[in-house]
Write a protein that holds these residues in place. Structure first.
Motif, PDB file in Angstrom:
ATOM      1  N   UNK A 267      16.053   3.153  -3.248  1.00 40.14           N
ATOM      2  CA  UNK A 267      14.877   3.625  -3.973  1.00 40.14           C
ATOM      3  C   UNK A 267      13.761   2.631  -3.766  1.00 40.14           C
ATOM      4  N   UNK A 268      13.205   2.114  -4.855  1.00 43.48           N
ATOM      5  CA  UNK A 268      12.156   1.097  -4.750  1.00 43.48           C
ATOM      6  C   UNK A 268      12.698  -0.324  -4.923  1.00 43.48           C
TER       7      UNK A 268
ATOM      8  N   UNK B  71       8.108  -4.091  -2.843  1.00 42.22           N
ATOM      9  CA  UNK B  71       8.862  -2.916  -3.296  1.00 42.22           C
ATOM     10  C   UNK B  71       7.949  -1.763  -3.713  1.00 42.22           C
ATOM     11  N   UNK B  72       6.648  -2.006  -3.816  1.00 44.84           N
ATOM     12  CA  UNK B  72       5.710  -0.954  -4.199  1.00 44.84           C
ATOM     13  C   UNK B  72       5.671  -0.690  -5.684  1.00 44.84           C
TER      14      UNK B  72
ATOM     15  N   UNK C 235       0.796  -1.227   0.000  1.00 46.10           N
ATOM     16  CA  UNK C 235       0.000   0.000   0.000  1.00 46.10           C
ATOM     17  C   UNK C 235       0.830   1.280   0.000  1.00 46.10           C
ATOM     18  N   UNK C 236       2.059   1.182   0.489  1.00 55.12           N
ATOM     19  CA  UNK C 236       2.789   2.408   0.837  1.00 55.12           C
ATOM     20  C   UNK C 236       2.995   3.370  -0.323  1.00 55.12           C
ATOM     21  N   UNK C 237       3.272   2.858  -1.516  1.00 52.80           N
ATOM     22  CA  UNK C 237       3.570   3.766  -2.628  1.00 52.80           C
ATOM     23  C   UNK C 237       2.364   4.598  -3.030  1.00 52.80           C
ATOM     24  N   UNK C 238       1.150   4.183  -2.635  1.00 54.01           N
ATOM     25  CA  UNK C 238      -0.050   4.909  -3.027  1.00 54.01           C
ATOM     26  C   UNK C 238      -0.576   5.825  -1.930  1.00 54.01           C
TER      27      UNK C 238
ATOM     28  N   UNK D 139       7.996   3.816   8.000  1.00 58.14           N
ATOM     29  CA  UNK D 139       7.077   2.687   8.171  1.00 58.14           C
ATOM     30  C   UNK D 139       7.423   1.548   7.213  1.00 58.14           C
ATOM     31  N   UNK D 140       7.983   1.876   6.043  1.00 62.98           N
ATOM     32  CA  UNK D 140       8.412   0.813   5.130  1.00 62.98           C
ATOM     33  C   UNK D 140       9.481  -0.058   5.780  1.00 62.98           C
TER      34      UNK D 140
END
Length: 357
Positions: A165-166, A221-222, A124-127, A139-140
């Motif tokens: 990065x990702x 990795x998002x 969810x984090x990337x959004x 939090x990641x």
């Protein structure tokens, strides 16, 4: 096959939702006598996604005084040694167990929740837009730590990776996990004739496993669209906030009573199913992970709202503090002395008192 479809089927089986099975070829779930379930290859019903590579585990060099062999992929990754190879294998195995359904005791139930909760939140984090980049990185790292910790893995594997990065990379060698896992599967599918005693599936099955492994990795990795918890009648409001963290944060900041009223309405129903209980636990851990993680004093508003219903307040407080060990780590990281919050600790049950006080 979309990962979301397979994830829905995983939750259907895990929480005995009783929904008709859906098409997930080239994989399908098979049930064991102890209520656990494996994700089997449709064309090889004796082999699972997790265990197809069981016989490929590298020899452990820690038990040999002078190990004298090279990693299988030494020609591709010259910077990798046999210790790194073993760690990367453990990481691959950990990733591939994400969608396994296991039988549990009291200890493993919490670990199972933390691993799979962390996996969902990483997707969810990337959004999320209502956290800044620094907050998302915090939090990641928190979720990825517990994704591995709750597997559980050994200490060397727990601290073996970091985000660039990702991209998740093996920190010591700077090898991206996506590149290593791709090379791993490609090597064994290309050289299958050399491994007929260790591998029971066909090259195209190995490639199918690679595709799913990379989807799971890219979720963490998002890089893929976030996974959603599937809808269920009566859980619409809770699931809307679980599946849209921004909406939960906005509701909390603009109208705290509305968020707490949602919690109250859930408890009012007093109806229990495994999936329903899981959703409520997830909502409360989201409240802890995205709000109390950064603004712990917000817990005062929660306690004040429920002060007229102390039994419900007790239930919520103990679930927040005891369903996972997230709060223990948050308090340590933020150097918060919980004894200075007597309005909270008054609701602790005996086990919470033992741990926190």
């Amino acid at each position: 096959m979309e990962l979301q479809t397979l994830y829905n089927e995983y939750l259907n089986i895990k929480f005995k939702r009783g929904l008709p099975p859906v098409r997930t070829k080239p994989f399908e779930y098979g049930l064991y006598a102890d209520d656990s379930a494996g994700l089997f290859l449709t064309d090889h019903p004796e082999e699972t996604f997790t265990n197809w590579m069981y016989e490929l585990i590298p020899r452990d060099p820690h038990y040999i005084s002078a190990p004298d062999w090279q990693p299988v992929l030494a020609d591709v990754f010259q910077q990798m040694d046999i210790y790194d190879e073993l760690v990367l294998y453990y990481l691959l195995f950990t990733l591939n167990t994400t969608l396994s359904v296991n039988s549990h005791n009291a200890y493993s139930t919490m670990n199972d929740f933390m691993k799979n909760y962390s996996f969902l939140q990483l997707s969810h984090l990337s959004e999320i837009t209502r956290l800044n980049e620094e907050q998302k990185h915090q939090v990641r790292d928190f979720f990825f730590f517990y994704y591995l910790y709750a597997h559980p893995v050994n200490e060397e594997t727990l601290y073996a990776c970091s985000f660039d990065g990702q991209n998740l990379v093996h920190t010591k060698t700077d090898i991206p996990l996506e590149r290593y896992f791709t090379a791993f599967h490609d090597h064994y599918s290309t050289n299958i004739k050399e491994y007929t005693e260790q591998i029971a599936i066909a090259p195209h099955d190995i490639q199918a496993c690679k595709h799913l492994t990379l989807q799971l990795l890219q979720c963490i990795e998002g890089k893929l669209a976030k996974l959603n918890m599937p809808e269920e009648k009566g859980l619409e409001a809770v699931l809307r906030l679980i599946n849209d963290v921004d909406q939960m944060l906005q509701l909390h900041d603009n109208n705290k009573p509305a968020l707490f009223e949602m919690m109250k309405n859930f408890l009012k129903e007093a109806r229990s199913t495994p999936y329903r209980d899981h959703c409520f636990t997830t909502l409360l851990q989201n409240y802890a992970s995205y709000i109390l993680f950064f603004r712990f004093d917000e817990i005062h508003a929660l306690v004040e709202y429920f002060e007229d219903t102390p039994e419900w307040c007790r239930t919520i407080i103990n679930k927040i503090f005891m369903d996972t060990i997230f709060m223990e780590r948050i308090l340590r990281q933020k150097r918060i002395d919980i004894t200075t919050y007597p309005n909270v600790t008054q609701f602790f049950e005996d086990e919470a008192k033992r741990i926190y006080l």
